[in-house]
Design an enzyme around this catalytic site. Structure first.
Site: not given
Length: 293
Positions: A38, A66, A80, A173
């Site tokens: 994103d 991550y 998020d 998320r």
């Protein structure tokens, strides 16, 4: 020019923006990425160039890592920091409670994909429906969280920093949202950096600016050869006679190979010919890479 470029995607641009910029820098149209990041996320985004596009799906299917920041105290509609706050809560949990709840998410878990995602339902992406104010029922998916290392907890700022090792298809998320729900105080992802995809690590990545500077010097050291992007498969070298057969599309038998195993197959000059699987005594081609293939 063929291979994989390990791009360190910056914040604020889409994965497709990176494709466009790399096409302009390299002067090559045949470029694709291996898994969307994103605009609000940064980090490892392997880009497949030329023949490298033939293994894009294989690279997309690899495990990921991550570095994520979870902010407690609220739920957002996007799960998020970019979304609208749906509900706020008091945060009265302890560090021990946070660590205990997070540990409970390690292993196989079920995730309901967020409405703000690129998953298609009846030909339409979920985020398109979400922008229209629509919410539809989504089927839960099984993903694997291999490890979560809590790197820091700041109760004053209501933030938790985590290093997450997971399978493909995991929504970080959603993980943050679900941890917030388990703690009873809400939570959303406030920062995200992809630090690893398969063999590609952030330490070995290049920014677009670095790639541009290297190209100006005539340096293409940022390009990983296609064969080197698949180190998990054993390498075998064929004698010229068998290499010629492979180039002509003729199946060959090679002694000493393990049934069901996949191999990177080269000729004596070192050219990467095919990726193939040993099946019933012969090499079955998975992908071809020789010549202009």
């Amino acid at each position: 020019m063929d291979g994989i470029v390990n791009v360190n995607k910056p914040l604020g641009i889409t994965s497709h923006d990176v494709v466009y910029k790399l096409r302009r820098l390299l002067g090559i149209k045949k470029i694709g990425h291996t898994g969307t990041l994103d605009p609000d996320a940064s980090g490892v985004l392997p880009m497949c160039v030329g023949k490298g596009t033939k293994i894009a799906e294989m690279l997309t299917a690899t495990d990921k890592q991550y570095l994520a920041e979870l902010t407690l105290g609220a739920f957002t509609d996007t799960q998020d920091a970019s979304g609208e706050v749906l509900e706020r809560f008091e945060v009265s949990v302890t560090e021990d409670e946070i660590r205990e709840k997070i540990a409970g998410f390690v292993g196989e878990i079920r995730q309901i994909p967020p409405m703000f995602s690129a998953i298609k339902v009846n030909g339409k992406k979920l985020y398109e429906l979400a922008r229209e104010g629509k919410t539809i029922e989504r089927e839960a998916r099984t993903v694997t969280i291999k490890n979560i290392e809590v790197q820091g907890i700041d109760l004053a700022a209501k933030t938790v920093t985590m290093l997450v090792d997971c399978s493909k298809g995991t929504y970080i998320r959603t993980l943050c949202n679900d941890i917030g729900a388990a703690l009873g105080c809400g939570g959303y992802m406030s920062k995200l950096t992809r630090t690893k995809t398969g063999r590609f690590c952030i330490e070995d990545s290049f920014t677009l600016e670095q790639i541009e500077e290297m190209l100006e010097r005539g340096d293409t050291g940022f390009m990983v050869p296609v064969a080197e992007a698949l180190p998990e498969y054993c390498r075998i070298t064929l004698a010229d006679k068998n290499a010629k057969k492979v180039r002509n599309g003729i199946k060959i038998s090679v002694e000493g190979l393990n049934e069901g195993e996949t191999y990177r197959v080269f000729d004596e000059s070192g050219e990467f010919l095919i990726l193939a699987q040993q099946t019933e005594g012969t090499l079955e081609v998975i992908r071809t890479f020789y010549g202009g293939a």
